[in-house]
Design a protein around this motif. Structure first.
Motif, PDB file in Angstrom:
ATOM      1  N   UNK A 129       0.913  -1.306  -0.071  1.00 64.72           N
ATOM      2  CA  UNK A 129       0.152   0.040   0.116  1.00 64.72           C
ATOM      3  C   UNK A 129       0.920   1.209   0.040  1.00 64.72           C
ATOM      4  N   UNK A 130       2.020   1.215   0.711  1.00 64.27           N
ATOM      5  CA  UNK A 130       2.724   2.404   0.765  1.00 64.27           C
ATOM      6  C   UNK A 130       3.695   2.651  -0.600  1.00 64.27           C
ATOM      7  N   UNK A 131       4.106   1.525  -1.286  1.00 63.15           N
ATOM      8  CA  UNK A 131       4.571   1.575  -2.540  1.00 63.15           C
ATOM      9  C   UNK A 131       3.594   2.269  -3.546  1.00 63.15           C
ATOM     10  N   UNK A 132       2.492   1.944  -3.460  1.00 63.36           N
ATOM     11  CA  UNK A 132       1.226   2.383  -4.421  1.00 63.36           C
ATOM     12  C   UNK A 132       1.062   3.620  -4.208  1.00 63.36           C
ATOM     13  N   UNK A 133       1.050   4.110  -2.979  1.00 69.23           N
ATOM     14  CA  UNK A 133       0.586   5.575  -2.665  1.00 69.23           C
ATOM     15  C   UNK A 133       2.136   6.490  -3.316  1.00 69.23           C
ATOM     16  N   UNK A 134       3.465   5.903  -3.176  1.00 71.96           N
ATOM     17  CA  UNK A 134       4.494   6.632  -3.756  1.00 71.96           C
ATOM     18  C   UNK A 134       4.359   6.620  -5.251  1.00 71.96           C
ATOM     19  N   UNK A 135       3.998   5.543  -5.840  1.00 71.11           N
ATOM     20  CA  UNK A 135       3.948   5.629  -7.176  1.00 71.11           C
ATOM     21  C   UNK A 135       2.768   6.549  -7.895  1.00 71.11           C
ATOM     22  N   UNK A 136       1.654   6.469  -7.265  1.00 71.87           N
ATOM     23  CA  UNK A 136       0.709   7.520  -7.403  1.00 71.87           C
ATOM     24  C   UNK A 136       1.103   8.954  -7.179  1.00 71.87           C
ATOM     25  N   UNK A 137       1.963   9.438  -6.400  1.00 71.93           N
ATOM     26  CA  UNK A 137       2.469  10.557  -6.402  1.00 71.93           C
ATOM     27  C   UNK A 137       3.494  10.774  -7.455  1.00 71.93           C
ATOM     28  N   UNK A 138       4.282   9.772  -7.916  1.00 73.74           N
ATOM     29  CA  UNK A 138       5.138   9.986  -8.976  1.00 73.74           C
ATOM     30  C   UNK A 138       4.224  10.116 -10.403  1.00 73.74           C
ATOM     31  N   UNK A 139       3.128   9.184 -10.462  1.00 76.52           N
ATOM     32  CA  UNK A 139       2.299   9.516 -11.626  1.00 76.52           C
ATOM     33  C   UNK A 139       1.579  10.873 -11.730  1.00 76.52           C
ATOM     34  N   UNK A 140       1.177  11.493 -10.574  1.00 70.95           N
ATOM     35  CA  UNK A 140       0.566  12.856 -10.619  1.00 70.95           C
ATOM     36  C   UNK A 140       1.406  13.790 -10.571  1.00 70.95           C
ATOM     37  N   UNK A 141       2.982  13.724 -10.526  1.00 76.06           N
ATOM     38  CA  UNK A 141       3.816  14.863 -10.809  1.00 76.06           C
ATOM     39  C   UNK A 141       4.235  14.828 -12.156  1.00 76.06           C
ATOM     40  N   UNK A 142       4.382  13.703 -12.716  1.00 82.71           N
ATOM     41  CA  UNK A 142       4.506  13.367 -14.206  1.00 82.71           C
ATOM     42  C   UNK A 142       3.457  13.994 -14.939  1.00 82.71           C
ATOM     43  N   UNK A 143       2.297  13.852 -14.553  1.00 80.61           N
ATOM     44  CA  UNK A 143       1.200  14.311 -15.247  1.00 80.61           C
ATOM     45  C   UNK A 143       1.247  16.090 -15.049  1.00 80.61           C
ATOM     46  N   UNK A 144       1.375  16.475 -13.970  1.00 79.69           N
ATOM     47  CA  UNK A 144       1.509  17.955 -13.971  1.00 79.69           C
ATOM     48  C   UNK A 144       2.677  18.432 -14.700  1.00 79.69           C
TER      49      UNK A 144
END
Length: 111
Positions: free
Chosen positions: A90-105
């Protein structure tokens, strides 16, 4: 057992030093900005760049402001550390979600 929340003495910030620390799963950053102390909080275990900031506060650069900052951080520590523990997955998924969000921004800004 969690350690006690720690902040350096006021002169640390008056000399324009930043402070990044943790208490349990709470992570926090304090940055001096003129006559103010600006703080941000997030839930660990990841570093600032890989996390979502959950709260931000601004406090006067004074002994009273430092006391208010400490109390504010203690409140956040109580909240964050009372949350149910996540699994590593779950923690790894949270980290990956932040990475995806920052890449999209970043992609949006490049337009």
């Amino acid at each position: 057992m969690m350690g006690e929340l720690f902040l350096p003495v006021l002169s640390h910030f008056q000399n324009q030093n930043t402070w990044i620390s943790s208490q349990g799963r709470l992570r926090y950053k304090v940055v001096p900005d003129g006559e103010e102390l600006k703080s941000e909080v997030w839930e660990g275990p990841w570093e600032y760049a890989l996390s979502t900031v959950e709260g931000a506060g601004t406090f006067p650069m004074s002994e009273e402001g430092l006391g208010s900052l400490a109390a504010w951080l203690e409140g956040w520590a109580a909240d964050v550390n009372a949350r149910p523990r996540r699994t590593l997955e779950e923690d790894i998924e949270r980290r990956e979600a932040v990475k995806r969000e920052k890449e999209a921004q970043a992609a949006q800004q490049q337009g």
